[in-house]
Design a protein around this motif. Structure first.
Motif, short mmCIF file in Angstrom:
data_model
loop_
_atom_site.label_atom_id
_atom_site.label_comp_id
_atom_site.label_asym_id
_atom_site.label_seq_id
_atom_site.Cartn_x
_atom_site.Cartn_y
_atom_site.Cartn_z
N TYR A 77 -3.26 -10.54 4.56
CA TYR A 77 -3.85 -9.47 3.75
C TYR A 77 -2.82 -9.03 2.71
N ALA A 78 -3.26 -8.91 1.44
CA ALA A 78 -2.31 -8.65 0.36
C ALA A 78 -2.78 -7.57 -0.61
N GLY A 79 -3.74 -6.74 -0.21
CA GLY A 79 -4.14 -5.64 -1.08
C GLY A 79 -5.60 -5.67 -1.47
N THR A 80 -5.99 -4.74 -2.33
CA THR A 80 -7.37 -4.61 -2.77
C THR A 80 -7.49 -4.81 -4.28
N ARG A 81 -8.70 -5.11 -4.70
CA ARG A 81 -9.00 -5.26 -6.13
C ARG A 81 -10.48 -5.01 -6.33
N THR A 82 -10.81 -4.25 -7.35
CA THR A 82 -12.21 -4.00 -7.67
C THR A 82 -12.67 -4.98 -8.74
N ILE A 83 -13.70 -5.75 -8.43
CA ILE A 83 -14.23 -6.75 -9.36
C ILE A 83 -15.65 -6.36 -9.74
N ASP A 84 -15.86 -6.00 -10.99
CA ASP A 84 -17.18 -5.60 -11.47
C ASP A 84 -17.84 -4.56 -10.57
N GLY A 85 -17.04 -3.58 -10.15
CA GLY A 85 -17.57 -2.50 -9.33
C GLY A 85 -17.60 -2.77 -7.84
N LEU A 86 -17.19 -3.97 -7.42
CA LEU A 86 -17.18 -4.33 -6.00
C LEU A 86 -15.75 -4.32 -5.48
#
Length: 297
Positions: free
Chosen positions: A175-184
């Protein structure tokens, strides 16, 4: 008029309560399964070099993976899947929208072709023990370990075992973090396979190294975006393949749309019907009873 409305509220209320009860005891379990109608194309682009790419310097490549279900070998608990892939030094993908190869395996433009079959537990997404029971081709039966095509429903912020077909075992997806892609909102997982000896082709030993970053929808466990590298060579040092690819914008957009839609469906069954429906149903029943009593009074 009040009596009619009251009786209508009673009927709708009872239906809502029953629907909620069904969702509590059956709906969530039925919803949180890999769907039987899975039939997807994952398209990637990038660069490759080496003997298989017929070039000592990086050249553009297209890469497509077609994943589909074998319904005849699947059931309520186990899903049998077939996956074909093709990388080529062409601008068009070598597997078309119908899942048909448009280039022969010995075509000059073909870099490599892959074919795998596997059986997964529909709830956990993990490989089942008796692969041979669900895989028709004996030569494709493998001792799969870890997650293969997706992470689990309700993915957590932790490391997971992830299957690597070249080394033939599970490697760690960190696990290496979060990212929001097109609102997801997605979770990122990184996989690193250090250079090691492996069976790079049938009865052929060589060296293999790979990296992979995958962005996962935590609700469904589906892959949304990905970038990957692979380096494959013979034991004498001859470079067979050095590739760097990532999902196309179109694939990412489609994955986001699918994840959002599936997430909404899971919320309706997992939360909406199980919690909201019974509450609304009880309120409607109470309202209906009061209206009926007022009419009689």
């Amino acid at each position: 008029m009040r009596g009619v409305v009251g009786r209508l509220l009673l009927v709708v209320g009872v239906f809502a309560v029953v629907a909620g009860g069904v969702a509590i005891f059956w709906g969530k379990d039925a919803a949180y399964r890999i769907p039987m109608d899975t039939d997807s194309f994952t398209r990637l682009t990038g660069e490759a070099s080496g003997a298989l790419a017929k070039s000592d310097t990086p050249v553009p490549v297209t890469y497509v993976v077609h994943t589909q279900v074998d319904p005849k070998r699947s059931n309520d608990d186990v899903i049998a899947m077939e996956q074909t892939s093709c990388m080529a030094t062409t601008s068009d993908y070598c597997i078309d929208a119908k899942g048909t190869f448009v280039l022969a395996g010995d075509d000059e433009a073909v870099v490599n072709i892959g074919h795998n079959k596997f059986a997964l537990d529909r709830r956990t997404g993990l490989p089942v023990q008796d692969q041979g029971k669900y895989v028709s081709d004996a030569e494709l039966v493998k001792d799969y370990q870890g997650f293969v095509v997706k992470l689990p429903f309700n993915t957590e912020k932790k490391d997971y075992d992830y299957w690597d077909s070249t080394v033939g075992k599970a490697v760690s997806a960190h696990y290496a973090g979060t990212r929001t892609i097109d609102g997801l909102k997605t979770y990122r997982f990184d996989v690193t396979v250090p250079s090691q000896t492996a069976e790079i082709a049938a009865d052929t030993q060589g060296t293999y190294a790979a990296t992979q970053s995958v962005w996962v929808d935590p609700v469904t466990g589906a892959f949304v975006d990905q970038k990957a590298t692979q380096t494959v060579a013979l034991l004498d040092g001859t470079k067979l393949l050095d590739v760097d690819v990532s999902y196309t914008d179109g694939t990412v957009k489609e994955n986001v749309s699918t994840a959002k839609s599936n997430g909404r469906s899971l919320w309706v069954v997992g939360t909406g019907l199980r919690i909201i429906a019974p509450i609304v149903g009880l309120l409607l029943i109470v309202g209906g009873v009061l209206l009926v009593r007022r009419r009689r009074a």
